[in-house]
Design an enzyme around this catalytic site. Structure first.
Site, PDB file in Angstrom:
ATOM      1  N   ASP A 185       0.788  -1.239   0.000  1.00  0.00           N
ATOM      2  CA  ASP A 185       0.000   0.000   0.000  1.00  0.00           C
ATOM      3  C   ASP A 185       0.819   1.288   0.000  1.00  0.00           C
ATOM      4  OD1 ASP A 185      -2.378  -1.276  -0.062  1.00  0.00           O
ATOM      5  OD2 ASP A 185      -2.659  -1.301   2.107  1.00  0.00           O
ATOM      6  N   ARG A 237     -12.971   1.661 -26.542  1.00  0.00           N
ATOM      7  CA  ARG A 237     -13.745   1.311 -25.363  1.00  0.00           C
ATOM      8  C   ARG A 237     -13.266   2.089 -24.144  1.00  0.00           C
ATOM      9  NH1 ARG A 237     -13.825  -4.999 -25.811  1.00  0.00           N
ATOM     10  NH2 ARG A 237     -15.838  -5.040 -26.819  1.00  0.00           N
ATOM     11  N   GLY A 265      -5.820  -0.145  -2.266  1.00  0.00           N
ATOM     12  CA  GLY A 265      -5.528   1.109  -1.572  1.00  0.00           C
ATOM     13  C   GLY A 265      -6.765   1.606  -0.841  1.00  0.00           C
ATOM     14  N   ARG A 303     -16.120  -1.275 -19.544  1.00  0.00           N
ATOM     15  CA  ARG A 303     -15.918  -2.523 -18.796  1.00  0.00           C
ATOM     16  C   ARG A 303     -15.179  -2.232 -17.497  1.00  0.00           C
ATOM     17  NH1 ARG A 303     -16.777  -6.433 -23.062  1.00  0.00           N
ATOM     18  NH2 ARG A 303     -18.098  -5.143 -24.397  1.00  0.00           N
ATOM     19  N   ARG A 355      -0.531  -8.389  -5.830  1.00  0.00           N
ATOM     20  CA  ARG A 355       0.426  -8.852  -4.821  1.00  0.00           C
ATOM     21  C   ARG A 355       1.434  -9.836  -5.390  1.00  0.00           C
ATOM     22  NH1 ARG A 355      -0.577  -7.608   0.248  1.00  0.00           N
ATOM     23  NH2 ARG A 355      -2.712  -7.261   0.894  1.00  0.00           N
ATOM     24  N   ARG A 395      24.522   9.606 -31.133  1.00  0.00           N
ATOM     25  CA  ARG A 395      25.749  10.037 -30.438  1.00  0.00           C
ATOM     26  C   ARG A 395      26.483  10.990 -31.367  1.00  0.00           C
ATOM     27  NH1 ARG A 395      26.041   4.592 -29.046  1.00  0.00           N
ATOM     28  NH2 ARG A 395      25.373   4.395 -26.900  1.00  0.00           N
ATOM     29  N   ASN A 450      23.568   5.492 -15.567  1.00  0.00           N
ATOM     30  CA  ASN A 450      23.644   6.232 -14.304  1.00  0.00           C
ATOM     31  C   ASN A 450      25.035   6.834 -14.102  1.00  0.00           C
ATOM     32  OD1 ASN A 450      22.374   7.245 -12.117  1.00  0.00           O
ATOM     33  ND2 ASN A 450      22.305   5.366 -10.927  1.00  0.00           N
TER      34      ASN A 450
HETATM   35  P1  ATP Z   1      -1.550  -5.453   5.960  1.00  0.00           P
HETATM   36  O1  ATP Z   1      -1.063  -4.044   5.753  1.00  0.00           O
HETATM   37  O2  ATP Z   1      -1.221  -6.353   4.857  1.00  0.00           O
HETATM   38  O3  ATP Z   1      -2.973  -5.538   6.408  1.00  0.00           O
HETATM   39  P2  ATP Z   1      -0.849  -5.815   8.720  1.00  0.00           P
HETATM   40  O4  ATP Z   1       0.436  -6.176   9.378  1.00  0.00           O
HETATM   41  O5  ATP Z   1      -1.407  -4.466   9.034  1.00  0.00           O
HETATM   42  O6  ATP Z   1      -0.634  -6.015   7.170  1.00  0.00           O
HETATM   43  P3  ATP Z   1      -2.896  -7.139  10.267  1.00  0.00           P
HETATM   44  O7  ATP Z   1      -3.872  -8.184   9.864  1.00  0.00           O
HETATM   45  O8  ATP Z   1      -3.404  -5.858  10.776  1.00  0.00           O
HETATM   46  O9  ATP Z   1      -1.929  -6.940   9.017  1.00  0.00           O
HETATM   47  O10 ATP Z   1      -1.917  -7.743  11.373  1.00  0.00           O
HETATM   48  C1  ATP Z   1      -1.265  -8.993  11.213  1.00  0.00           C
HETATM   49  C2  ATP Z   1      -1.215  -9.714  12.530  1.00  0.00           C
HETATM   50  O11 ATP Z   1      -0.511  -8.900  13.481  1.00  0.00           O
HETATM   51  C3  ATP Z   1      -2.578  -9.969  13.190  1.00  0.00           C
HETATM   52  O12 ATP Z   1      -3.188 -11.125  12.705  1.00  0.00           O
HETATM   53  C4  ATP Z   1      -2.199 -10.107  14.638  1.00  0.00           C
HETATM   54  O13 ATP Z   1      -1.715 -11.385  14.907  1.00  0.00           O
HETATM   55  C5  ATP Z   1      -1.067  -9.104  14.795  1.00  0.00           C
HETATM   56  N1  ATP Z   1      -1.620  -7.841  15.301  1.00  0.00           N
HETATM   57  C6  ATP Z   1      -2.155  -6.832  14.586  1.00  0.00           C
HETATM   58  N2  ATP Z   1      -2.559  -5.833  15.382  1.00  0.00           N
HETATM   59  C7  ATP Z   1      -2.298  -6.237  16.647  1.00  0.00           C
HETATM   60  C8  ATP Z   1      -2.480  -5.668  17.946  1.00  0.00           C
HETATM   61  N3  ATP Z   1      -3.038  -4.473  18.100  1.00  0.00           N
HETATM   62  N4  ATP Z   1      -2.079  -6.388  19.017  1.00  0.00           N
HETATM   63  C9  ATP Z   1      -1.510  -7.588  18.872  1.00  0.00           C
HETATM   64  N5  ATP Z   1      -1.318  -8.173  17.688  1.00  0.00           N
HETATM   65  C10 ATP Z   1      -1.700  -7.521  16.592  1.00  0.00           C
END
Ligand code: ATP
Length: 752
Positions: free
Chosen positions: A163, A198, A206, A290, A299, A471, A532
C-alpha cells in the site's frame, strides 16, 4: 531518525525474523538479508514460520537458519517462510506463549516484516516482555535465572506492504512490484481499449492510500484517477467526468481508462465504486465500458529489482541496528528516505500512519493529502494537467516562447515519456513545443517541427525514442549551422533529454554562445541513460528499466542451469559506471561483481577462483558473476569465462552471457515513467522561468537526496572524474550497496 549511541553490550546472541500480515514481493529479500547479515555478525538467526501463528505455536515453526536455508528465494514473490493472521497473538495469553517460545531459544531480538498491524503487535510484545516473563516465572513455566538473563526484547520493523501508506519510509517493500503488475495490466488494457474505442474502469488496491492508483495512472496516461485523499472537488464530479471523456473523444483519444482506488470516495465520504463510474460512463455517454478489478494479481509475481534491493538494504540495516544495541531503548523502524536508509521510532511512525486513516474518516481530506508529502501532491497536479483533452487557454499576457526538444547520445527507456510530458506541459503553460528530429545532427540540419497536444498521445509507455537520437558532438563546422537553425526557427530555449554524449553536445553549444550569439539561449539537460553516469544527479532515467531487464534475464539464465553445476559470467552495460553491475549483482544474488570503479586485479581474480572452487567443492551448484562492461580492458568477459572454466575443472562448467541491448530496449518501468514525467515538468518550469527572467540559465536537472535540483551546465566538466573516466568525480551513493552485496554473497574479502 534515531541518534542513540551504540551499545554493543546489547548485541543479541540470537534473533528471530518473521513476515506477517498481507504478503508482499520483496519480503524474501528482506528475510534473506536478515539471516545472512546476522550470520556475518555472529548472531544466530531463527526463522519464525507463518508469522505470529508460528511464534505462538513454537516447535518446528521456529527453527535456526543457515545461509543456504535462504538460498534461491530472492526471485520469488510472496514470502517463503509464510505469513498468517493470528487472533491468539492479539490476546495476552497468546503473547505469553510466544514469549516463552522465544526465551527458550535465547531469542532476544526480532525483525518483523509486515504492515502497521504486525508492527503494533510486535511492539506490544516487546513492551510487555518483562511482565510476560514474570508471569511465566510465577506460573512455573520459566526459571527466574532464565528470565533475568533475557531482560528485554529488542525490535526492529521493516514495512512489507503493497500500500505504501506507512510513515518512516518513502517506499514500503512490495509497492514497486505491485506498481509493475498494475502498469502491465493497464498497458494491456490500453491496447485492447484502443482497438475497440472502449472505456475501462480499473479498480486497484488502496483503502486509505491512493499511491498505487495515482502512480499507475500517471505511468500509463490514464484519463482520470479517484483516490481516497483527494475526492473530486465539485459536487457534480459525474458531469465533469462525462465532459472530460467526451472531449477526449472529440480530440482523437481512442481509449479511456479510469483508475479507481478501492477506498475512493466523494467529498461527502460516499464511496466511489468502479461500478458507479462504469454506470456514469455507459449511461451518460453511451460508452462501451468494462470494469476490471485487479485484486490479488497486484500482490503476486516476482519482485522488481527495486524491491529486491530495498528488502536487502532494509534487512541488512535492521540487523546492524540490533547488533549495535540502538533498538534496546525503543523499537525502531528501518525505511528509506531520499534514497538513504533511515531508522526512526517505530510506534511514532505507526501512529502517524493511523492518523491519516482517522483524517479520512473525518473528511479532513486536505490534511490527509498534505501528510502524504509534496511528491504525492505534485504527482496529482501533474496527472491532472497531462490527461486533459487539450491545453488550458493561455493567459492574455503570456508571450508564447518556442522551446525545442532534442535527444542526445544513445537510447534510453523513458525518452518518449519525457517528451510527452514536456510537450503537454509547454503547451499548457501557453508556449510552443518544437521537436528536433534525429538528435543534434537534426538541429544542425534544420530538422525541426512543431508538435501538438495529441501528437504525443500514447507515448507515455513506449520504449525507444520517437524523435530519434544519435551520439554526436558538434564540431566547429557544425556550430554556425546549428546557430542558423536556432535563428530560423526562432528557438528561445532548448530541452535536451539524453545520455552523457547529449550532455557533452549541450555543453559545447553552451560554451560557444560567445562566438555565436544565437546559441545564447537557456539549455536544460534531463538525464536519460541506463548507465547512471551523469553528474549532478543520483539517478538517471532508464537505469531502473535496464536493471529490471538484467534481473529478468539473469533469473532465466539461472533457471536454465537446473540440472548442472554451472557458473555464469554475465556482462552488463553501464560503460564506466558500475551502477548496473552492482545493483544488478545485489538484485540477482551474484557471487562476485566487477565494476569499473573498483577495477579488476590479478589478486582479486585469484581470490575469487579459490572462493568459488571451495564453494562448489562443498556442494554449491550454481554461481553468477556480474561484470560491468567497462570494468577492465584486459580482464574481459571472455577472459573471465576462460579463467573460471579452466580453474573450475570438473567442479563446474562456465557460460558467458553478454546481455547487450535488451537493457536499452523495452517499455520503461513505472519508476522511469514517473521520474521522466516529474523531471520533464520541472525542466520546463525551469526553462520558462529563466526565459521570463532573462537570466539565460542553462542547467543540469537531477535528483539529489530525493529532491529535484538544477546545477549550472557550465559546471559539467568540473564535476567529472579527474582521471578522465566518463562518470562523476564524486563517489557514487551506490557504493553503499557494495558491503551489502558482499555480505549477501558470503564472500570473505579479509585478505584483500
Ligand atoms: P496489511 O497491511 O497487509 O494488512 P498488517 O500487518 O497491518 O498487514 P494485520 O492483519 O493488521 O496486518 O496484522 C497482522 C497480525 O498482526 C494480526 O493477525 C495479529 O496477529 C497481529 N496484530 C495486529 N494488530 C495487533 C495488535 N493491536 N495487538 C496484537 N497483535 C496484533
Amino acid at each position: 531518525m534515531t541518534d542513540a549511541s551504540d551499545n554493543p553490550s546489547a548485541k543479541p546472541h540470537c534473533l528471530g525474523v518473521l513476515t506477517s500480515g498481507g504478503d508482499a514481493a520483496g519480503m524474501n529479500a528482506a528475510v534473506r538479508a536478515v539471516v545472512r547479515t546476522a550470520l556475518s555478525l555472529d548472531i544466530q538467526p531463527y526463522l519464525i514460520h507463518e508469522g505470529y501463528v508460528g511464534m505462538v505455536a513454537g516447535g518446528d515453526a521456529i527453527i535456526t537458519a543457515s545461509s543456504s536455508d535462504v538460498g534461491g528465494i530472492l526471485h520469488k514473490g510472496g514470502t517463503s517462510i509464510g505469513t498468517a493472521r493470528s487472533e491468539e497473538f492479539r490476546t495476552r495469553d497468546g503473547r505469553r506463549k510466544a514469549a516463552l517460545n522465544l526465551v527458550k531459544r535465547d531469542i532476544t531480538a526480532l525483525v518483523v516484516i509486515g504492515g502497521d498491524g504486525s508492527l503494533t503487535g510486535a511492539n506490544l510484545l516487546s513492551s510487555e516482555w518483562p511482565e510476560l516473563l514474570a508471569e511465566l516465572v510465577e506460573a512455573g513455566e520459566l526459571e527466574q535465572p532464565a528470565a533475568d538473563a533475557h531482560p528485554r526484547l529488542q525490535l526492529v520493523g521493516i514495512v512489507g506492504s503493497i500500500d505504501n501508506d506507512m510513515f518512516g519510509t518513502d517506499m514500503t517493500v512490495g509497492t514497486d512490484s505491485a506498481l509493475h503488475r498494475i502498469t502491465e495490466a493497464l498497458d494491456a488494457l490500453h491496447s485492447t481499449a484502443s482497438s475497440h474505442q472502449r472505456s475501462f474502469v480499473i479498480e486497484v488496491m488502496g483503502r486509505n492510500c491512493g499511491y498505487l492508483a495515482l502512480m499507475s495512472a500517471l505511468a500509463t496516461g490514464a484519463q482520470w484517477v479517484f483516490i481516497p485523499e483527494r475526492p473530486p472537488q465539485t459536487a457534480s464530479w459525474e458531469e465533469a467526468l462525462r465532459r472530460t471523456v467526451a472531449k477526449g473523444r472529440e480530440h482523437g483519444r481512442r481509449q479511456n481508462i479510469v483508475v479507481v482506488a478501492e477506498g475512493a470516495r466523494d467529498r461527502y465520504g460516499v464511496s466511489i465504486t468502479s461500478e458507479r463510474v462504469r454506470d456514469i460512463l455507459s449511461e451518460g455517454l453511451g460508452e462501451d465500458t468494462r470494469v476490471t478489478i485487479l485484486g490479488h494479481v497486484q500482490r503476486g509475481g516476482s519482485p522488481s529489482a527495486f524491491d529486491r534491493m530495498l528488502g536487502s538494504r532494509c534487512g541488512y540495516h535492521a540487523v546492524h541496528e540490533l547488533a549495535s544495541g540502538r533498538a534496546a531503548e525503543e523499537a525502531q523502524l528501518v525505511g528509506i528516505s531520499e534514497n538513504r536508509i533511515i531508522t526512526s521510532p517505530l510506534m511514532a511512525a505507526v501512529e502517524r500512519t493511523r492518523s491519516v486513516a482517522g483524517l479520512l474518516k473525518e473528511k479532513r481530506y486536505d490534511e490527509a493529502m498534505e501528510l502524504r508529502g509534496s511528491g504525492f501532491v505534485e504527482a496529482y497536479e501533474t496527472m491532472r494537467t497531462l490527461v486533459r483533452g487539450r491545453p488550458r487557454p493561455p493567459d492574455e499576457d503570456t508571450e508564447a516562447k518556442r522551446i525545442a526538444i532534442v535527444h542526445g547520445g544513445g537510447l534510453s527507456p523513458g525518452m518518449n515519456t519525457g517528451v510527452r510530458a514536456a510537450v503537454r506541459y509547454i503547451l499548457d503553460r501557453g508556449h510552443i513545443p518544437l521537436a528536433v528530429k534525429g538528435g543534434f545532427p537534426g538541429l544542425r540540419d534544420g530538422n525541426v517541427e512543431e508538435l501538438g497536444w495529441m501528437s504525443v498521445h500514447g507515448w507515455v509507455s513506449h520504449g525507444g525514442a520517437e524523435l530519434g537520437t544519435k551520439r554526436f558532438t558538434p564540431t566547429a563546422d557544425d556550430l554556425p549551422r546549428i546557430a542558423r537553425t536556432i535563428a530560423e526557427h526562432h528557438i528561445d530555449g532548448l530541452l535536451m533529454l539524453g545520455t552523457f554524449d547529449g550532455y557533452v553536445a549541450a555543453e559545447v553549444l553552451h560554451q560557444a554562445r560567445k562566438r555565436h550569439p544565437e546559441l545564447d539561449i537557456p539549455i536544460v539537460c534531463l538525464p536519460m541513460t541506463i548507465s547512471n553516469d551523469i553528474p549532478a544527479t543520483e539517478f538517471t532515467i532508464g537505469a531502473d528499466t535496464a536493471l529490471n531487464a538484467i534481473v529478468e534475464n539473469v533469473d532465466k539464465i539461472k533457471q536454465s542451469a537446473v540440472a548442472s553445476t554451472r557458473v555464469f559470467v554475465v556482462e552488463v552495460m553501464g560503460k564506466e559506471s558500475g551502477y548496473l553491475a552492482l545493483a544488478g549483482g545485489l538484485a540477482t544474488g551474484a557471487e562476485f561483481v566487477y565494476t569499473p570503479e573498483e577495477g579488476i586485479s590479478l589478486d582479486r581474480l585469484k581470490d575469487d577462483v579459490e572462493q568459488l572452487t571451495a564453494r562448489f567443492r562443498s556442494g554449491q551448484r550454481l554461481g553468477v558473476i556480474i561484470r560491468g562492461e567497462g570494468a577492465d580492458d584486459v580482464y574481459t568477459t571472455p577472459f573471465l569465462w576462460a579463467l573460471f572454466e579452466k580453474e573450475g575443472g570438473q567442479l563446474f562448467d562456465v557460460r558467458q552471457s553478454i546481455l547487450g541491448h535488451v537493457q536499452q530496449g523495452g517499455d520503461p518501468s513505472p519508476f522511469d515513467r514517473i521520474q521522466a514525467t516529474r523531471f520533464a515538468v520541472r525542466c520546463v518550469d525551469h526553462l520558462i522561468d529563466s526565459l521570463d527572467s532573462d537570466t539565460q540559465d542553462s542547467a543540469m536537472c537531477g535528483l539529489v537526496q530525493g529532491k529535484v535540483t538544477f546545477t549550472p551546465l557550465s559546471r559539467f566538466r568540473d564535476m567529472l572524474d579527474p582521471n578522465g573516466a566518463r562518470r562523476p568525480a564524486q563517489e557514487a551513493w551506490y557504493e553503499h550497496l557494495r558491503p551489502i552485496a558482499t555480505t549477501m554473497s558470503g564472500v570473505d574479502r579479509g585478505q584483500l
